[in-house]
Enzyme design. Structure first.
Site, PDB file in Angstrom:
ATOM      1  N   ASP A   1       2.538   1.106  -3.071  1.00  0.00           N
ATOM      2  CA  ASP A   1       3.029  -0.289  -2.928  1.00  0.00           C
ATOM      3  C   ASP A   1       4.192  -0.409  -3.853  1.00  0.00           C
ATOM      4  OD1 ASP A   1       1.006  -0.693  -1.462  1.00  0.00           O
ATOM      5  OD2 ASP A   1      -0.265  -1.312  -2.893  1.00  0.00           O
TER       6      ASP A   1
ATOM      7  N   ASP B   1       3.203   6.204  -6.611  1.00  0.00           N
ATOM      8  CA  ASP B   1       2.410   5.254  -6.243  1.00  0.00           C
ATOM      9  C   ASP B   1       2.868   4.727  -4.738  1.00  0.00           C
ATOM     10  OD1 ASP B   1       1.376   2.457  -6.438  1.00  0.00           O
ATOM     11  OD2 ASP B   1       3.235   1.600  -7.227  1.00  0.00           O
TER      12      ASP B   1
ATOM     13  N   ASP C   1       6.206   1.556  -9.953  1.00  0.00           N
ATOM     14  CA  ASP C   1       7.149   0.212 -10.022  1.00  0.00           C
ATOM     15  C   ASP C   1       6.476  -0.818 -10.997  1.00  0.00           C
ATOM     16  OD1 ASP C   1       5.086  -0.109  -8.066  1.00  0.00           O
ATOM     17  OD2 ASP C   1       6.259  -2.028  -7.600  1.00  0.00           O
TER      18      ASP C   1
END
Length: 172
Positions: free
Chosen positions: A10, A8, A130
Site C-alpha cells: 500500500d 511494501d 512509504d
C-alpha cells in the site's frame, strides 16, 4: 547469494491515495487534490478514510502504481524479493491483497508474500516502504517511497524515491 529486497504494497505498489480520492468523491462528491495533502495522514485527510479502508473490496480494487509491474518483474530476477504488507489491522484486506497481487503481479509466488501486523519482525538487505514507522526500525537500507503523509520533516537517513523509475535507477 542474492540480496533480500522487501517491498511494501500500500502506497508503494498500490495507489491507496487514488483509491481514497475516488471513494470520497463517490461517497461525498468531494474530489481532493493530492498536492494539497502534503504532510497529512490518510485518516486526517479523508473524512471517512477508515470506513473506506475497512470496507470489503477496498484493497482488491486499488490502482497499480505506474511502472511497478515491469520494474518489480526485473527486481524479482535480481533479488530475493518479498512483498511485505501490514494486513492484520484490516482483516478484510488479507484476501483482497492476495488476489490483487495475484492479478497484477502474477510472477510473484505466494511464498514471496508476507502479510503481518508489524514489519519489525522482517529481515532483509533493502526495504521499500512509504512509512517511517517501518523503515526506522529496519536494519538494512531503507528506500522511502514518497507519499503525502511522509513529506513533512526530514527523510531520517532513508533514500527518498519518488517513483518506480527512481527505484529502477538505484536497484537495477
Amino acid at each position: 547469494m542474492k540480496q533480500r529486497l522487501l517491498v511494501d504494497m500500500d502506497g508503494v505498489l498500490a495507489d491507496i491515495y487514488a483509491q481514497l480520492i475516488e471513494c470520497e468523491y463517490q461517497d461525498l462528491g468531494i474530489r481532493q487534490s493530492i498536492e494539497k495533502m502534503n504532510g497529512t495522514s490518510e485518516v486526517d485527510t479523508f473524512k471517512n478514510a477508515l470506513k473506506y479502508i475497512y470496507a470489503d473490496g477496498f484493497f482488491r480494487n486499488l490502482p497499480v502504481m505506474d511502472g511497478s509491474v515491469e520494474i518489480l518483474r526485473q527486481l524479482n530476477e535480481k533479488y530475493e524479493l518479498f512483498i511485505v504488507t501490514a494486513a492484520m489491522e484490516f482483516p478484510n484486506s488479507l484476501i483482497d491483497k492476495f488476489y490483487w497481487l495475484e492479478e497484477h503481479f502474477p510472477f510473484i509466488h505466494w511464498k514471496q508474500i508476507v502479510m503481518c501486523g508489524s514489519k519489525t519482525v522482517v529481515k532483509g538487505d533493502i526495504m521499500i516502504d512509504d512509512h517511517f514507522k517501518n523503515l526506522d526500525y529496519f536494519d538494512g537500507k531503507g528506500l522511502l517511497f514518497t507519499q503525502p503523509h511522509n513529506l513533512s520533516g526530514n527523510d531520517r537517513n532513508h533514500t527518498r524515491v519518488n517513483s518506480w523509475y527512481d527505484v529502477a535507477n538505484i536497484l537495477l
